[in-house]
Design a protein around this motif. Structure first.
Motif, PDB file in Angstrom:
ATOM      1  N   LEU A   1      38.917  40.594  50.923  1.00 52.41           N
ATOM      2  CA  LEU A   1      37.784  41.155  50.192  1.00 52.41           C
ATOM      3  C   LEU A   1      36.913  41.927  51.171  1.00 52.41           C
ATOM      4  O   LEU A   1      36.551  41.414  52.226  1.00 52.41           O
ATOM      5  CB  LEU A   1      36.977  40.030  49.529  1.00 52.41           C
ATOM      6  CG  LEU A   1      35.773  40.436  48.685  1.00 52.41           C
ATOM      7  CD1 LEU A   1      36.186  41.337  47.524  1.00 52.41           C
ATOM      8  CD2 LEU A   1      35.056  39.192  48.178  1.00 52.41           C
TER       9      LEU A   1
ATOM     10  N   LEU B   1      39.345  45.109  47.119  1.00 50.46           N
ATOM     11  CA  LEU B   1      40.225  44.034  47.553  1.00 50.46           C
ATOM     12  C   LEU B   1      41.462  44.683  48.157  1.00 50.46           C
ATOM     13  O   LEU B   1      42.135  45.488  47.505  1.00 50.46           O
ATOM     14  CB  LEU B   1      40.632  43.155  46.369  1.00 50.46           C
ATOM     15  CG  LEU B   1      41.533  41.961  46.672  1.00 50.46           C
ATOM     16  CD1 LEU B   1      40.770  40.905  47.473  1.00 50.46           C
ATOM     17  CD2 LEU B   1      42.068  41.359  45.376  1.00 50.46           C
TER      18      LEU B   1
ATOM     19  N   ALA C   1      36.977  47.427  43.217  1.00 54.25           N
ATOM     20  CA  ALA C   1      36.515  46.403  42.273  1.00 54.25           C
ATOM     21  C   ALA C   1      36.424  46.967  40.860  1.00 54.25           C
ATOM     22  O   ALA C   1      36.828  46.306  39.897  1.00 54.25           O
ATOM     23  CB  ALA C   1      35.166  45.849  42.719  1.00 54.25           C
TER      24      ALA C   1
ATOM     25  N   SER D   1      41.515  44.492  34.044  1.00 55.65           N
ATOM     26  CA  SER D   1      41.679  43.041  34.027  1.00 55.65           C
ATOM     27  C   SER D   1      42.759  42.641  33.026  1.00 55.65           C
ATOM     28  O   SER D   1      42.804  43.156  31.908  1.00 55.65           O
ATOM     29  CB  SER D   1      40.366  42.370  33.632  1.00 55.65           C
ATOM     30  OG  SER D   1      40.562  40.988  33.413  1.00 55.65           O
TER      31      SER D   1
ATOM     32  N   ILE E   1      33.124  42.197  43.409  1.00 53.16           N
ATOM     33  CA  ILE E   1      33.911  40.972  43.318  1.00 53.16           C
ATOM     34  C   ILE E   1      33.141  39.901  44.084  1.00 53.16           C
ATOM     35  O   ILE E   1      32.872  40.051  45.272  1.00 53.16           O
ATOM     36  CB  ILE E   1      35.313  41.164  43.934  1.00 53.16           C
ATOM     37  CG1 ILE E   1      36.069  42.269  43.205  1.00 53.16           C
ATOM     38  CG2 ILE E   1      36.097  39.842  43.904  1.00 53.16           C
ATOM     39  CD1 ILE E   1      37.329  42.738  43.926  1.00 53.16           C
TER      40      ILE E   1
ATOM     41  N   VAL F   1      37.159  35.096  44.791  1.00 48.35           N
ATOM     42  CA  VAL F   1      38.615  35.240  44.764  1.00 48.35           C
ATOM     43  C   VAL F   1      39.174  33.827  44.824  1.00 48.35           C
ATOM     44  O   VAL F   1      39.016  33.134  45.832  1.00 48.35           O
ATOM     45  CB  VAL F   1      39.132  36.075  45.960  1.00 48.35           C
ATOM     46  CG1 VAL F   1      40.644  36.204  45.914  1.00 48.35           C
ATOM     47  CG2 VAL F   1      38.471  37.444  46.001  1.00 48.35           C
TER      48      VAL F   1
ATOM     49  N   LEU G   1      39.915  36.645  39.824  1.00 52.92           N
ATOM     50  CA  LEU G   1      38.795  37.363  40.414  1.00 52.92           C
ATOM     51  C   LEU G   1      37.545  37.124  39.573  1.00 52.92           C
ATOM     52  O   LEU G   1      37.603  37.136  38.343  1.00 52.92           O
ATOM     53  CB  LEU G   1      39.094  38.859  40.482  1.00 52.92           C
ATOM     54  CG  LEU G   1      40.324  39.253  41.297  1.00 52.92           C
ATOM     55  CD1 LEU G   1      40.519  40.767  41.266  1.00 52.92           C
ATOM     56  CD2 LEU G   1      40.226  38.748  42.727  1.00 52.92           C
TER      57      LEU G   1
ATOM     58  N   ASP H   1      35.321  36.647  34.483  1.00 52.30           N
ATOM     59  CA  ASP H   1      36.151  35.806  35.355  1.00 52.30           C
ATOM     60  C   ASP H   1      37.380  35.254  34.645  1.00 52.30           C
ATOM     61  O   ASP H   1      37.963  34.270  35.075  1.00 52.30           O
ATOM     62  CB  ASP H   1      35.324  34.651  35.923  1.00 52.30           C
ATOM     63  CG  ASP H   1      34.909  33.642  34.864  1.00 52.30           C
ATOM     64  OD1 ASP H   1      35.126  33.877  33.651  1.00 52.30           O
ATOM     65  OD2 ASP H   1      34.361  32.592  35.239  1.00 52.30           O
TER      66      ASP H   1
END
Length: 122
Positions: free
Chosen positions: A12, A19, A33, A40, A64, A67, A77, A84
């Protein structure tokens, strides 16, 4: 779950805006991010069918903040907007990296077509 790809390092960035993922084939991807948030794999974003997939606006400055490993097959993440629920499997992360240019352009095109923006509406 078995994965064709295996990460050797997840890092990160200090500013929490990307990332970096390195895989066992030597490939390294620097995944922003914002890109990870809007792609997602969660049902909240992807829906339960392709017709339910959402275009997520306003995430230009998302970070972020966590992790978390999920078994030995994925990572969860946590974003500063409290999202989340996405479980990023190793193969999915690899595809996100390998297809980043096309996926990002498709996202930008969707935003434009829907009159949405990457910036948060205040």
């Amino acid at each position: 779950m078995t994965s064709e790809r295996w990460p050797t390092e997840l890092r990160l960035a200090k500013d929490k805006r990307s990332l970096q993922v390195t895989f066992d084939d030597g490939t390294t991807f620097d995944l922003p991010a914002e890109y990870l948030r809007v792609t997602s794999p969660s049902a909240e974003v992807q829906g339960h069918s392709p017709a339910e997939r959402k275009t997520v606006p306003g995430k230009r400055n998302v970070e972020i903040v966590g992790v978390q490993p999920v078994g030995n097959y994925a990572v969860k993440l946590v974003f500063d907007d409290m999202h989340d629920s996405g479980i990023y499997g190793w193969d999915y992360l690899y595809r996100l990296g390998a297809e980043q240019g096309g996926r990002w352009q498709a996202y930008l095109d969707e935003l434009a077509a829907k009159g949405l923006t990457r910036d948060r509406v205040r």
